[in-house]
Design a protein around this motif. Structure first.
Motif, short mmCIF file in Angstrom:
data_model
loop_
_atom_site.label_atom_id
_atom_site.label_comp_id
_atom_site.label_asym_id
_atom_site.label_seq_id
_atom_site.Cartn_x
_atom_site.Cartn_y
_atom_site.Cartn_z
N THR A 151 -2.24 8.68 18.58
CA THR A 151 -1.47 9.90 18.31
C THR A 151 -0.31 10.00 19.30
N GLY A 152 0.86 10.36 18.78
CA GLY A 152 2.02 10.56 19.63
C GLY A 152 2.88 9.34 19.84
N THR A 153 2.63 8.26 19.09
CA THR A 153 3.40 7.02 19.29
C THR A 153 4.60 6.92 18.34
N GLY A 154 4.75 7.88 17.43
CA GLY A 154 5.94 7.88 16.57
C GLY A 154 5.76 7.22 15.22
N LYS A 155 4.57 7.34 14.63
CA LYS A 155 4.31 6.69 13.34
C LYS A 155 5.17 7.28 12.22
N GLU A 156 5.31 8.60 12.22
CA GLU A 156 6.14 9.20 11.16
C GLU A 156 7.61 8.86 11.35
N LEU A 157 8.06 8.71 12.59
CA LEU A 157 9.45 8.33 12.84
C LEU A 157 9.73 6.95 12.25
N ILE A 158 8.76 6.04 12.40
CA ILE A 158 8.89 4.71 11.81
C ILE A 158 8.93 4.82 10.28
N ALA A 159 8.04 5.66 9.73
CA ALA A 159 7.99 5.82 8.27
C ALA A 159 9.32 6.36 7.73
N GLN A 160 9.87 7.36 8.40
CA GLN A 160 11.16 7.91 7.96
C GLN A 160 12.27 6.87 8.08
N SER A 161 12.23 6.10 9.14
CA SER A 161 13.25 5.07 9.35
C SER A 161 13.19 4.01 8.26
N ILE A 162 11.97 3.63 7.87
CA ILE A 162 11.81 2.68 6.77
C ILE A 162 12.44 3.23 5.50
N HIS A 163 12.14 4.49 5.22
CA HIS A 163 12.69 5.13 4.02
C HIS A 163 14.22 5.15 4.05
N ASN A 164 14.78 5.46 5.21
CA ASN A 164 16.22 5.68 5.31
C ASN A 164 17.06 4.41 5.26
N VAL A 165 16.44 3.24 5.35
CA VAL A 165 17.22 2.00 5.16
C VAL A 165 16.80 1.29 3.87
N SER A 166 15.87 1.90 3.15
CA SER A 166 15.40 1.28 1.91
C SER A 166 16.29 1.67 0.74
N ALA A 167 16.05 1.06 -0.40
CA ALA A 167 16.80 1.40 -1.62
C ALA A 167 16.46 2.80 -2.10
N ARG A 168 15.41 3.43 -1.53
CA ARG A 168 14.98 4.77 -1.93
C ARG A 168 15.57 5.86 -1.04
N ARG A 169 16.50 5.50 -0.15
CA ARG A 169 16.93 6.44 0.89
C ARG A 169 17.52 7.75 0.34
N ASN A 170 18.06 7.74 -0.87
CA ASN A 170 18.61 8.97 -1.44
C ASN A 170 17.62 9.71 -2.32
N GLN A 171 16.37 9.25 -2.30
CA GLN A 171 15.30 9.88 -3.06
C GLN A 171 14.38 10.64 -2.09
N PRO A 172 13.42 11.41 -2.59
CA PRO A 172 12.59 12.23 -1.70
C PRO A 172 11.74 11.40 -0.73
N PHE A 173 11.58 11.95 0.46
CA PHE A 173 10.59 11.46 1.42
C PHE A 173 9.64 12.63 1.66
N ILE A 174 8.37 12.45 1.32
CA ILE A 174 7.39 13.52 1.49
C ILE A 174 6.28 13.03 2.41
N ALA A 175 5.99 13.81 3.45
CA ALA A 175 4.94 13.48 4.41
C ALA A 175 3.79 14.46 4.24
N GLN A 176 2.56 13.94 4.23
CA GLN A 176 1.39 14.80 4.13
C GLN A 176 0.31 14.30 5.09
N ASN A 177 -0.15 15.21 5.95
CA ASN A 177 -1.26 14.89 6.84
C ASN A 177 -2.56 15.11 6.07
N CYS A 178 -3.34 14.07 5.92
CA CYS A 178 -4.56 14.15 5.11
C CYS A 178 -5.65 14.98 5.78
N ALA A 179 -5.52 15.23 7.07
CA ALA A 179 -6.52 16.02 7.78
C ALA A 179 -6.19 17.51 7.77
N ALA A 180 -5.02 17.87 7.24
CA ALA A 180 -4.55 19.26 7.36
C ALA A 180 -4.94 20.14 6.19
#
Length: 483
Positions: free
Chosen positions: A187-216
Motif C-alpha cells: 500500500t502506498g507505492t503508487g499502483k493507481e498512478l501506474i494504472a493511470q499512466s498506462i491509460h494515458n499513453v494507450s490508444a484508449r487515452r481519450n476514453q474513460p478511466f474508471i477506478a474501483q476499490n474492491c474492498a470499499a
C-alpha cells in the motif's frame, strides 16, 4: 429442557437487543412477536409501534412477492444476505441486507425471523457515485472533445532506482496492447498512478478511466456496481449501467482485487473470457471492450496460497505483471520525492520552504517507511503544519516523532550545521555526501573495522573498500587497525 429455556429466556432477549444487527420475528399470521432495538433503529420506529402489528401494516410498500418474511412464512423460501429496499411507516426509504428463515415446530411453520444489516447510508452514497459515473459516461459519449479521466502520466512518476525504472519500463510496454495487467506491491507505492499512466499513453487515452476499490463496497452491492442492474433485480433496483459499461472502450482499474468475493471473481473471469457482461436481473448479454488493470497489495503467491484469489482468474489477468517496489527498496529516490512534496505543499500552504536540512534528510533515509510514498508525503505535510512562519528549511524537529528510534529528536539534532537542500539541487552530489556521512558514522561505531562496517551497512566488503578509497575515509582513521 423447557424449564432451562424458560430460565434463560430473559438472557436470550437481552442478547438479541444488544447485538449489532436487527432481529424481527413474526408468528404464522405475520404479526410481530419480537423486534429488537437495532431493528427499531434501522426502521426509524419505536418497538411499541411494531409489536403485535402485521408486516404489511408496518411495511405498506412491500407485497407478497417482495416481502422476504411473507415468502418464508407462506412458501418456506429462505433468503441469505439479499438486498431489500422498502418504505417505513414514516415514509422513509430504508435499504438493508436481510437474511430470512422459516421457524418450524414439529415440521410445521410457526413463524419466521429476519436478520438485517442497515446499509441505507452506504446505498445512498453508492447511488450517488454510480449516477455521477453514469452522467460522466453519457457526457463522454455525446461529446467529441471530452478528454480522458485519468490524471497522472509517466512524466509525473519520480525515481531513478533500478527496480522502479524496471516497473515503469514494463508499464510503458503494457500500454501498447489491450492485454490485462496485474500490478502488485505494498500500500502506498503508487499502483493507481501506474494504472493511470498506462491509460494515458494507450490508444484508449481519450476514453474513460474508471477506478474501483474492491474492498470499499459490500459484496452484496458489488455485483450491481460492476455489471449494472435491471429494474426489479431486487427490491428497489432500477435500470442502471455498471462500471464495465461506463468504462467501455476505456480502462477499468480494479484495486485490491484480492478483496473481491470469490463468486464475483468467477463472473469477472467470464467477462474476461467472453468479452460480455449481463446486468443483475437481466437476460441479455452485452459486448464490452475494456482493458482491465488489476492491483493487489500482497504478492500473487500469497494471494494464491491463502486462496483469496481464484487461480484461473489470476492466470487470466497475469498476462503482464508489474511489481511496485517499496520505498525501502528505493531509498535513493527519497530526496527527489521529498522535494516533489515540498513543491506540492508550497502551493497548497502558500509557503516558501526551500528544502530539507542534511540531518533531517538523513533521518528520512534511515526510516523504513512501511507506508511507503504515501507515508513520506504525510510526513512532509506534517512538517509544513508545525513550521513557524518564515522558516524555509525542514529540520529534524519538524518531522514526526515516530521517525526517531526513541520516539523523539534530541536537542542537538535541532541545530543545523549544513546548508539546506534547495529546490534546485545536484542530486548525485547530495546523495554522495549523505552516503559519505553514513559510512563515516558507521566506520566510527565499528572502530575502523572494514568487515564489521560492511556487514552493518549490508554491502560487500569489496564495495565498502571502494567507497572508502573514493571518499578518502580511511585517512580519517590512520593509526587505527583495520582488518
Amino acid at each position: 429442557m423447557k424449564s432451562l429455556a424458560n430460565q434463560f429466556s430473559t438472557h436470550f432477549e437481552w442478547i438479541l437487543n444488544v447485538i449489532n444487527v436487527g432481529v424481527h420475528i413474526v408468528n404464522k399470521d405475520g404479526d410481530t412477536v419480537f423486534y429488537n432495538e437495532m431493528m427499531a433503529h434501522i426502521d426509524g420506529l419505536n418497538r411499541e409501534q411494531v409489536l403485535g402489528k402485521n408486516i404489511f401494516q408496518l411495511y405498506p410498500s412491500l407485497t407478497d412477492e417482495s416481502s422476504t418474511l411473507y415468502l418464508a412464512l407462506e412458501k418456506g423460501i429462505e433468503t441469505n444476505e439479499s438486498i431489500q429496499t422498502y418504505v417505513n411507516l414514516k415514509g422513509e426509504k430504508i435499504t438493508s441486507i436481510n437474511s430470512t428463515y422459516s421457524l418450524y415446530e414439529e415440521g410445521k411453520v410457526i413463524g419466521a425471523v429476519e436478520i438485517a444489516k442497515d446499509i441505507t447510508k452506504v446505498m445512498s452514497m453508492y447511488d450517488q457515485i454510480v449516477d455521477l459515473r453514469s452522467q460522466l459516461a453519457e457526457t463522454h459519449k455525446k461529446s467529441k472533445f471530452f478528454a480522458g479521466t485519468a490524471t497522472y502520466h509517466f512524466s509525473d512518476l519520480i525515481g531513478d532506482s533500478p527496480a522502479f525504472q524496471e516497473a515503469i519500463s514494463l508499464a510503458k510496454k503494457a500500454a501498447r496492447t489491450h492485454s490485462p495487467v496485474m500490478i502488485y506491491g505494498p500500500t502506498g507505492t503508487g499502483k493507481e498512478l501506474i494504472a493511470q499512466s498506462i491509460h494515458n499513453v494507450s490508444a484508449r487515452r481519450n476514453q474513460p478511466f474508471i477506478a474501483q476499490n474492491c474492498a470499499a463496497v459490500p459484496k452484496e452491492l458489488m455485483e450491481g456496481l460492476l455489471f449494472g442492474t435491471t429494474k426489479g433485480a431486487f427490491t428497489g433496483a432500477v435500470d442502471r449501467m455498471g462500471i464495465f459499461e461506463q468504462a467501455n472502450d476505456g480502462t477499468l482499474f480494479l484495486d485490491e482485487l484480492n478483496s473481491l468475493d470469490l463468486g464475483l471473481q468467477a463472473k469477472l473471469l467470464r467477462v474476461l473470457q467472453e468479452g460480455e457482461i449481463r446486468r443483475v436481473g437481466g437476460s441479455k448479454d452485452q459486448k464490452i471492450n475494456v482493458k482491465i488493470i488489476a492491483a493487489m497489495n500482497i504478492s500473487p503467491d500469497e494471494a494464491l496460497e491463502r486462496e483469496i484469489i481464484r487461480s484461473d482468474l489470476f492466470f487470466r489477468l497475469n498476462v503482464v505483471t508489474i511489481q511496485m517496489p517499496s520505498l525501502l527498496e528505493r531509498k535513493a529516490d527519497i530526496p527527489e520525492i521529498a522535494n516533489h512534496f515540498i513543491h506540492k505543499f508550497n502551493r497548497s500552504f502558500v509557503s516558501d520552504v526551500q528544502g530539507i536540512s542534511r540531518k533531517a534528510m538523513q533521518r528520512l533515509l534511515q526510516y523504513p517507511w512501511p507506508g511507503n510514498i504515501r507515508e513520506l508525503g504525510h510526513a512532509i505535510e506534517l512538517a509544513f503544519n508545525v513550521m513557524d512562519a518564515g522558516e524555509k528549511t525542514i529540520d529534524e524537529h519538524h518531522l514526526p516523532a515516530y521517525l526517531f528510534p526513541s520516539g523523539k529528536y534530541s536537542a542537538s539534532n535541532t541545530q543545523n550545521h549544513h546548508p539546506p537542500l534547495i529546490n534546485e539541487i545536484d542530486l548525485p552530489v547530495v546523495l554522495e555526501e549523505i552516503e559519505r556521512d553514513m559510512i563515516i558514522n558507521m566506520f566510527e561505531k565499528c572502530n575502523g573495522n572494514i568487515s564489521k562496517t560492511a556487514e552493518a551497512l549490508n554491502i560487500k566488503r569489496q564495495g565498502l573498500q571502494y567507497k572508502l578509497n573514493k571518499y578518502g575515509i580511511e585517512k580519517v582513521f590512520t593509526g587505527r587497525t583495520k582488518k
